[in-house]
Design an enzyme around this catalytic site. Structure first.
Site, short mmCIF file in Angstrom:
data_model
loop_
_atom_site.label_atom_id
_atom_site.label_comp_id
_atom_site.label_asym_id
_atom_site.label_seq_id
_atom_site.Cartn_x
_atom_site.Cartn_y
_atom_site.Cartn_z
N ASP A 162 0.98 -1.10 -0.04
CA ASP A 162 -0.08 -0.09 -0.06
C ASP A 162 0.88 1.18 0.18
O ASP A 162 2.17 1.26 0.37
CB ASP A 162 -0.92 0.00 1.23
CG ASP A 162 -1.71 1.11 1.30
OD1 ASP A 162 -2.38 1.81 0.24
OD2 ASP A 162 -1.84 1.77 2.38
N SER A 163 0.28 2.27 -0.13
CA SER A 163 1.11 3.47 -0.20
C SER A 163 1.51 3.98 1.35
O SER A 163 2.51 4.50 1.49
CB SER A 163 0.31 4.76 -0.71
OG SER A 163 -0.93 5.06 0.13
N GLU B 37 -2.55 8.83 8.48
CA GLU B 37 -0.96 8.66 8.54
C GLU B 37 -0.55 9.25 9.70
O GLU B 37 0.42 9.14 10.02
CB GLU B 37 -0.46 9.06 7.25
CG GLU B 37 -0.64 8.20 6.01
CD GLU B 37 0.02 6.88 6.04
OE1 GLU B 37 1.27 6.76 6.62
OE2 GLU B 37 -0.51 5.90 5.63
N CYS C 203 -10.94 3.28 -0.04
CA CYS C 203 -9.34 3.38 0.18
C CYS C 203 -9.04 2.77 1.41
O CYS C 203 -9.96 2.53 2.44
CB CYS C 203 -9.15 4.99 0.55
SG CYS C 203 -7.62 5.08 1.32
N THR C 204 -8.00 1.83 1.43
CA THR C 204 -7.85 0.89 2.47
C THR C 204 -7.27 1.68 3.82
O THR C 204 -7.31 0.71 4.99
CB THR C 204 -6.67 -0.15 2.21
OG1 THR C 204 -5.45 0.48 1.70
CG2 THR C 204 -7.18 -1.15 0.93
N HIS C 205 -7.24 2.78 3.74
CA HIS C 205 -6.99 3.62 4.83
C HIS C 205 -8.33 3.71 5.55
O HIS C 205 -8.20 3.95 7.14
CB HIS C 205 -6.30 4.87 4.74
CG HIS C 205 -4.89 5.04 4.51
ND1 HIS C 205 -4.42 4.39 3.41
CD2 HIS C 205 -3.95 5.64 5.07
CE1 HIS C 205 -3.01 4.52 3.53
NE2 HIS C 205 -2.60 5.10 4.55
N THR D 166 -6.19 3.08 -4.55
CA THR D 166 -5.80 3.84 -5.55
C THR D 166 -4.99 2.99 -6.69
O THR D 166 -5.34 3.19 -7.99
CB THR D 166 -4.81 5.06 -4.98
OG1 THR D 166 -5.38 5.72 -4.02
CG2 THR D 166 -4.44 5.69 -6.07
N TYR E 23 -0.54 8.66 -2.56
CA TYR E 23 -0.83 8.41 -3.90
C TYR E 23 -2.00 9.02 -4.61
O TYR E 23 -1.73 9.32 -6.00
CB TYR E 23 -0.88 6.75 -4.37
CG TYR E 23 0.48 5.91 -4.19
CD1 TYR E 23 1.55 6.43 -3.45
CD2 TYR E 23 0.45 4.68 -4.55
CE1 TYR E 23 2.67 5.65 -3.32
CE2 TYR E 23 1.50 4.06 -4.42
CZ TYR E 23 2.50 4.14 -3.84
OH TYR E 23 3.66 3.46 -3.61
N GLY E 24 -2.96 9.18 -3.87
CA GLY E 24 -4.33 9.51 -4.42
C GLY E 24 -4.43 10.98 -5.11
O GLY E 24 -5.45 10.96 -5.61
N CYS F 88 -4.57 -1.38 -1.90
CA CYS F 88 -4.62 0.12 -2.02
C CYS F 88 -5.67 0.19 -3.11
O CYS F 88 -5.54 0.06 -4.18
CB CYS F 88 -3.03 0.76 -2.22
SG CYS F 88 -3.29 2.22 -3.02
#
Ligand code: DGL
Length: 270
Positions: free
Chosen positions: A10-11, A152, A186-188, A75, A42-43, A73
């Site tokens: 992932d990012s 993050e 989004c996986t976040h 994105t 990345y998005g 991810c």
């Protein structure tokens, strides 16, 4: 039996939502995780850049002996995967397809909310995948660019006032549109699931792309006879920036039972 590891990338730390579920459904598998924390998010980047970063992430994971890769991810899955997945001799599973399937299955009124990064929403890929599953669906999509930096930076608590204001601003129009299902594209985002759920209300089903994909990958490996046969797998985590903060967050999101093996990698070497 196949003792090779599963690669996941992932990012940043969002892909841990897929790792968490992978560990639950496949406790015996070795996992190698790469979070590109030096270049997250990345998005907001161009398709060309997302493709270039994805290729480097995959090249790093392929420097290990792995049997498949999970692009954990949203994105990468929506913007880059179609262009590059056939260039590799092992399967690369994106997270968008299984999320779309799960949403189409979960909705009762056909109104599906979709949140993701600017690049994911702009790609239209989620919409295409949902409509392929349920042609009569109405998709109400919205880019939520502030969510990834908030996650993050550890602003993830259900009592975090900044997160609440941002979440209300992004989600209330989707809620007013009467969706009964929301893809956290989004996986976040599952990391702030409690806040998203609080704003959307109990009647909206939240879809977690990483979790759905982990279950799918476990079925694919089982059916292909490609499980490791071990009872407890090893997990190694790599980041492209300092591992300090990542370790703390990994402990928070994956649970504190494990000792985390975290190293830094120079991604430009790949
Ligand atoms: N976890 C990534 C995703 O699923 C975050 C994207 C970003 O880095 O902007 O889209």
């Amino acid at each position: 039996m196949d003792k090779r590891a599963i690669g996941v990338f992932d990012s940043g730390m969002g892909g841990l939502t897929a790792v968490k579920r992978l560990i639950e459904v496949l406790p015996g598998e070795d996992i190698i995780y790469l979070g590109d924390t030096g270049r997250v998010p990345y998005g907001g980047r161009s398709r060309e850049t997302i493709i270039e970063y994805s290729r480097q992430d995959i090249a790093f994971l392929r420097s290990f002996d792995i049997k498949c890769i999970v692009a954990a991810c949203g994105t990468v899955s929506t913007v880059a995967l179609e262009a590059i997945e056939n260039d590799y001799p092992i399967p690369i599973y994106g997270v968008a397809g299984m999320a779309a399937k799960a949403a189409a299955k979960a909705t009762r009124n056909g109104r599906i909310g979709l949140i993701g990064t600017k690049a994911s929403i702009g790609s239209g890929a989620y919409n295409r995948l949902i409509l392929a599953e349920l042609p009569e669906a109405e998709v109400i999509g919205r880019a939520c660019p502030l969510f990834v930096p908030l996650v993050e930076n550890g602003r993830v608590g259900v009592d975090d006032e900044v997160l609440r204001l941002v979440a209300e601003d992004y989600l209330e129009p989707i809620k007013r549109a009467g969706v009964d299902t929301l893809i956290m594209g989004c996986t976040h985002y599952p990391i702030i699931r409690a806040m998203i759920g609080r704003v959307m209300g109990d009647n909206v089903t939240l879809i977690d792309p990483g979790g759905e994909t982990a279950v799918y990958v476990s079925e694919r490996l089982k059916n292909a006879g490609m499980l490791s046969g071990c009872t407890k797998g090893e997990r190694r985590y790599y980041v492209t920036d300092s591992p300090d903060g990542f370790g703390e967050m990994a402990r928070l999101f994956l649970g504190s039972g494990d000792a985390y093996d975290i190293s830094q990698v120079t991604i430009n070497n790949f």
